[in-house]
Design a protein around this motif. Sequence first.
Motif, mmCIF file in Angstrom:
data_model
loop_
_atom_site.group_PDB
_atom_site.id
_atom_site.type_symbol
_atom_site.label_atom_id
_atom_site.label_comp_id
_atom_site.label_asym_id
_atom_site.label_seq_id
_atom_site.Cartn_x
_atom_site.Cartn_y
_atom_site.Cartn_z
ATOM 1 N N GLY A 1 -83.993 42.749 13.040
ATOM 2 C CA GLY A 1 -83.196 41.683 13.634
ATOM 3 C C GLY A 1 -83.678 41.239 14.995
ATOM 4 O O GLY A 1 -83.056 40.395 15.635
ATOM 5 N N SER B 1 -79.894 32.593 14.304
ATOM 6 C CA SER B 1 -80.257 33.121 12.998
ATOM 7 C C SER B 1 -80.317 31.947 12.042
ATOM 8 O O SER B 1 -79.292 31.333 11.781
ATOM 9 C CB SER B 1 -79.212 34.125 12.527
ATOM 10 O OG SER B 1 -79.520 34.586 11.252
ATOM 11 N N ASP C 1 -85.708 40.174 7.091
ATOM 12 C CA ASP C 1 -84.695 39.242 7.580
ATOM 13 C C ASP C 1 -84.408 38.145 6.563
ATOM 14 O O ASP C 1 -83.272 37.694 6.438
ATOM 15 C CB ASP C 1 -85.145 38.619 8.904
ATOM 16 C CG ASP C 1 -85.128 39.620 10.031
ATOM 17 O OD1 ASP C 1 -84.212 40.454 10.063
ATOM 18 O OD2 ASP C 1 -86.045 39.568 10.864
#
Length: 79
Positions: free
Chosen positions: A17, A26, A38
């Motif tokens: 992350g 994100s 991810d």
Amino acid sequence: MLFGAVMAIIGTFNASGIAATLSGGSPPPQYAGWLIVDHANDFGFVRYEMGYASAVTVVLLFIVILFNKISYKLFGDHK
């Protein structure tokens, strides 16, 4: 040794992350620094597109197998 291996794998997934954290969002702009883990996490748990997430994880599996075979040929026991 098994406990150490499991903790190393968990630490690797937790470190995935970093791209989202450093870019402030994100996913990061233009997916810069976005890891394949991810992608699987984003499509599997955020967007609920399980087919795409499954395909990404299978590709990750094949990449790991490929690197494992290459490293074994380079550094394995040659008799």
